[in-house]
Design a protein around this motif. Sequence first.
Motif, PDB file in Angstrom:
ATOM      1  N   PRO A 216    -128.426  -8.487 -82.392  1.00 54.55           N
ATOM      2  CA  PRO A 216    -129.090  -9.701 -83.145  1.00 54.55           C
ATOM      3  C   PRO A 216    -130.082 -10.811 -81.873  1.00 54.55           C
ATOM      4  O   PRO A 216    -131.460 -11.194 -82.588  1.00 54.55           O
ATOM      5  CB  PRO A 216    -128.197 -10.629 -82.974  1.00 54.55           C
ATOM      6  N   MET A 217    -129.903 -10.620 -80.067  1.00 53.70           N
ATOM      7  CA  MET A 217    -130.949 -10.860 -79.130  1.00 53.70           C
ATOM      8  C   MET A 217    -132.328 -10.137 -79.685  1.00 53.70           C
ATOM      9  O   MET A 217    -133.975 -11.246 -79.561  1.00 53.70           O
ATOM     10  CB  MET A 217    -130.360 -11.380 -77.802  1.00 53.70           C
ATOM     11  N   ALA A 218    -132.094  -9.119 -79.845  1.00 55.23           N
ATOM     12  CA  ALA A 218    -133.556  -8.442 -79.430  1.00 55.23           C
ATOM     13  C   ALA A 218    -134.332  -8.400 -80.899  1.00 55.23           C
ATOM     14  O   ALA A 218    -135.759  -9.168 -80.820  1.00 55.23           O
ATOM     15  CB  ALA A 218    -133.347  -6.715 -80.077  1.00 55.23           C
ATOM     16  N   LYS A 220    -134.045 -11.570 -82.012  1.00 51.94           N
ATOM     17  CA  LYS A 220    -134.817 -12.857 -82.278  1.00 51.94           C
ATOM     18  C   LYS A 220    -136.423 -13.065 -81.358  1.00 51.94           C
ATOM     19  O   LYS A 220    -137.659 -13.878 -81.655  1.00 51.94           O
ATOM     20  CB  LYS A 220    -133.732 -13.619 -81.475  1.00 51.94           C
ATOM     21  N   MET A 221    -136.109 -11.942 -80.232  1.00 48.98           N
ATOM     22  CA  MET A 221    -137.335 -12.083 -79.474  1.00 48.98           C
ATOM     23  C   MET A 221    -137.975 -11.815 -80.243  1.00 48.98           C
ATOM     24  O   MET A 221    -139.560 -11.774 -79.888  1.00 48.98           O
ATOM     25  CB  MET A 221    -136.880 -10.962 -78.438  1.00 48.98           C
ATOM     26  N   LEU A 222    -138.227  -9.942 -81.086  1.00 46.71           N
ATOM     27  CA  LEU A 222    -139.238 -10.171 -81.556  1.00 46.71           C
ATOM     28  C   LEU A 222    -140.040 -11.200 -82.790  1.00 46.71           C
ATOM     29  O   LEU A 222    -141.450 -10.634 -82.805  1.00 46.71           O
ATOM     30  CB  LEU A 222    -138.648  -8.549 -82.789  1.00 46.71           C
ATOM     31  N   ALA A 223    -138.900 -11.578 -83.236  1.00 47.99           N
ATOM     32  CA  ALA A 223    -139.776 -12.935 -84.238  1.00 47.99           C
ATOM     33  C   ALA A 223    -140.216 -14.087 -83.424  1.00 47.99           C
ATOM     34  O   ALA A 223    -140.838 -14.313 -84.013  1.00 47.99           O
ATOM     35  CB  ALA A 223    -138.347 -13.421 -84.498  1.00 47.99           C
ATOM     36  N   SER A 232    -131.223  -2.505 -69.866  1.00 50.46           N
ATOM     37  CA  SER A 232    -130.534  -0.968 -70.202  1.00 50.46           C
ATOM     38  C   SER A 232    -129.456  -1.399 -71.716  1.00 50.46           C
ATOM     39  O   SER A 232    -128.298  -0.104 -70.973  1.00 50.46           O
ATOM     40  CB  SER A 232    -129.445  -1.725 -68.750  1.00 50.46           C
ATOM     41  N   SER A 233    -128.880  -1.752 -72.269  1.00 51.42           N
ATOM     42  CA  SER A 233    -128.478  -1.817 -73.522  1.00 51.42           C
ATOM     43  C   SER A 233    -129.071  -1.537 -73.904  1.00 51.42           C
ATOM     44  O   SER A 233    -128.822  -2.024 -75.510  1.00 51.42           O
ATOM     45  CB  SER A 233    -127.809  -3.217 -73.363  1.00 51.42           C
ATOM     46  N   SER A 234    -129.854  -0.486 -74.615  1.00 54.68           N
ATOM     47  CA  SER A 234    -130.843   0.083 -75.139  1.00 54.68           C
ATOM     48  C   SER A 234    -130.010   0.863 -76.240  1.00 54.68           C
ATOM     49  O   SER A 234    -130.623   0.950 -77.922  1.00 54.68           O
ATOM     50  CB  SER A 234    -132.182   0.881 -74.778  1.00 54.68           C
ATOM     51  N   LYS A 235    -128.909   2.127 -75.447  1.00 54.95           N
ATOM     52  CA  LYS A 235    -127.452   2.137 -77.275  1.00 54.95           C
ATOM     53  C   LYS A 235    -126.839   1.657 -77.544  1.00 54.95           C
ATOM     54  O   LYS A 235    -126.807   1.597 -78.895  1.00 54.95           O
ATOM     55  CB  LYS A 235    -126.998   3.216 -76.098  1.00 54.95           C
ATOM     56  N   GLU A 236    -126.754   0.236 -77.318  1.00 55.61           N
ATOM     57  CA  GLU A 236    -125.600  -0.903 -77.837  1.00 55.61           C
ATOM     58  C   GLU A 236    -127.161  -1.286 -79.032  1.00 55.61           C
ATOM     59  O   GLU A 236    -126.483  -1.285 -79.783  1.00 55.61           O
ATOM     60  CB  GLU A 236    -125.560  -1.602 -76.391  1.00 55.61           C
ATOM     61  N   ILE A 237    -128.053  -1.263 -78.176  1.00 54.16           N
ATOM     62  CA  ILE A 237    -129.052  -1.904 -79.603  1.00 54.16           C
ATOM     63  C   ILE A 237    -129.288  -1.198 -80.625  1.00 54.16           C
ATOM     64  O   ILE A 237    -128.721  -1.476 -81.240  1.00 54.16           O
ATOM     65  CB  ILE A 237    -130.152  -2.883 -78.996  1.00 54.16           C
ATOM     66  N   ILE A 238    -129.233  -0.091 -80.253  1.00 54.65           N
ATOM     67  CA  ILE A 238    -130.048   0.837 -81.109  1.00 54.65           C
ATOM     68  C   ILE A 238    -128.529   1.151 -82.293  1.00 54.65           C
ATOM     69  O   ILE A 238    -128.634   1.489 -83.599  1.00 54.65           O
ATOM     70  CB  ILE A 238    -129.782   2.462 -81.072  1.00 54.65           C
ATOM     71  N   ASN A 239    -127.393   1.487 -81.818  1.00 47.52           N
ATOM     72  CA  ASN A 239    -125.746   1.297 -82.588  1.00 47.52           C
ATOM     73  C   ASN A 239    -125.705   0.156 -82.974  1.00 47.52           C
ATOM     74  O   ASN A 239    -125.864   0.535 -84.926  1.00 47.52           O
ATOM     75  CB  ASN A 239    -125.029   1.635 -81.348  1.00 47.52           C
ATOM     76  N   GLU A 240    -125.783  -1.060 -82.769  1.00 49.43           N
ATOM     77  CA  GLU A 240    -125.671  -1.928 -83.895  1.00 49.43           C
ATOM     78  C   GLU A 240    -126.417  -1.959 -84.592  1.00 49.43           C
ATOM     79  O   GLU A 240    -126.531  -2.465 -86.746  1.00 49.43           O
ATOM     80  CB  GLU A 240    -125.970  -3.804 -82.631  1.00 49.43           C
ATOM     81  N   ALA A 241    -127.783  -1.548 -84.714  1.00 49.02           N
ATOM     82  CA  ALA A 241    -129.404  -1.567 -85.825  1.00 49.02           C
ATOM     83  C   ALA A 241    -128.898  -0.888 -86.698  1.00 49.02           C
ATOM     84  O   ALA A 241    -128.638  -0.988 -87.584  1.00 49.02           O
ATOM     85  CB  ALA A 241    -130.318  -1.232 -84.468  1.00 49.02           C
ATOM     86  N   THR A 244    -125.495  -2.188 -89.036  1.00 50.72           N
ATOM     87  CA  THR A 244    -126.465  -3.275 -89.277  1.00 50.72           C
ATOM     88  C   THR A 244    -127.304  -2.870 -91.024  1.00 50.72           C
ATOM     89  O   THR A 244    -126.641  -3.600 -91.980  1.00 50.72           O
ATOM     90  CB  THR A 244    -126.730  -4.336 -89.029  1.00 50.72           C
ATOM     91  N   ASN A 245    -127.813  -1.450 -90.520  1.00 47.78           N
ATOM     92  CA  ASN A 245    -128.612  -1.137 -91.481  1.00 47.78           C
ATOM     93  C   ASN A 245    -127.982  -0.437 -92.963  1.00 47.78           C
ATOM     94  O   ASN A 245    -128.503  -0.535 -94.231  1.00 47.78           O
ATOM     95  CB  ASN A 245    -129.891  -0.552 -91.658  1.00 47.78           C
TER      96      ASN A 245
END
Length: 248
Positions: A216-218, A220-223, A232-241, A244-245
Amino acid sequence: MKINQFLDATYLKTARQAGLSEKENLHKVLQLTEEAIANEYKLIMIRARYIGNVKTALAVVKSPVLIGTVIDFPEGNSTTDEKLQEAQKAMYAGAHELDFVLNYNAFKAGDISLLTDEITQCTALCLEHHKVVKFIIEVAALSNEEIIVISQLIKKVVLENFGEENAKNVFVKSSTGFFKMHTSKSNGATIESMKLISKNAKPLKIKAAGGVRDYPMALKMLALGVDRIGTSSSKEIINEAHNTNLEH
């Protein structure tokens, strides 16, 4: 939108900082490299001493993942010549992108000429060698007004000396993630600081680093117009994405 192509997967701790042996720390770097290959991240951001190891690992599998490193990290107080020498060694080793810590203390002290020279010379070196340059301004050390002024200064120097055609190869980056805070305030990118950088640094590129730990924060940043996320949390972001999808 594939979030992985916005991610600079980051591991910047020295062995001493991590409380590990040099061999153990290299293992962590190579683990992140494997993760970057598997998830097709844009880039892996590591200390310069590990560039050769990562370059070899990427070459074995012909991975398109880029290699980034940090210059004068994390304080940014070295001379411009010292920064240039460090950058030349990193480029020779195989770095594609170089994240310089600007001398934000000199800026805060009002030495605009020093900062202007630093931005000019570091940009010239990187562009001459077809590299991407990122300038870390350390938002946690700056007031909102200072964030605005330094973002505008970087933009002015780059556009006047290198033209808008090179704006795509120059980033303003929020943070090292290593700045020591004396309060509970974030030492990395925040919504507020990235809004200010986005408004005042475009058409240069923007990188949010420090504190972006979930999907979610990622988003927001892109927006806000952020072009790259150092985390350092790339894997967590990928897994959440991915999860979510799947839900949608």
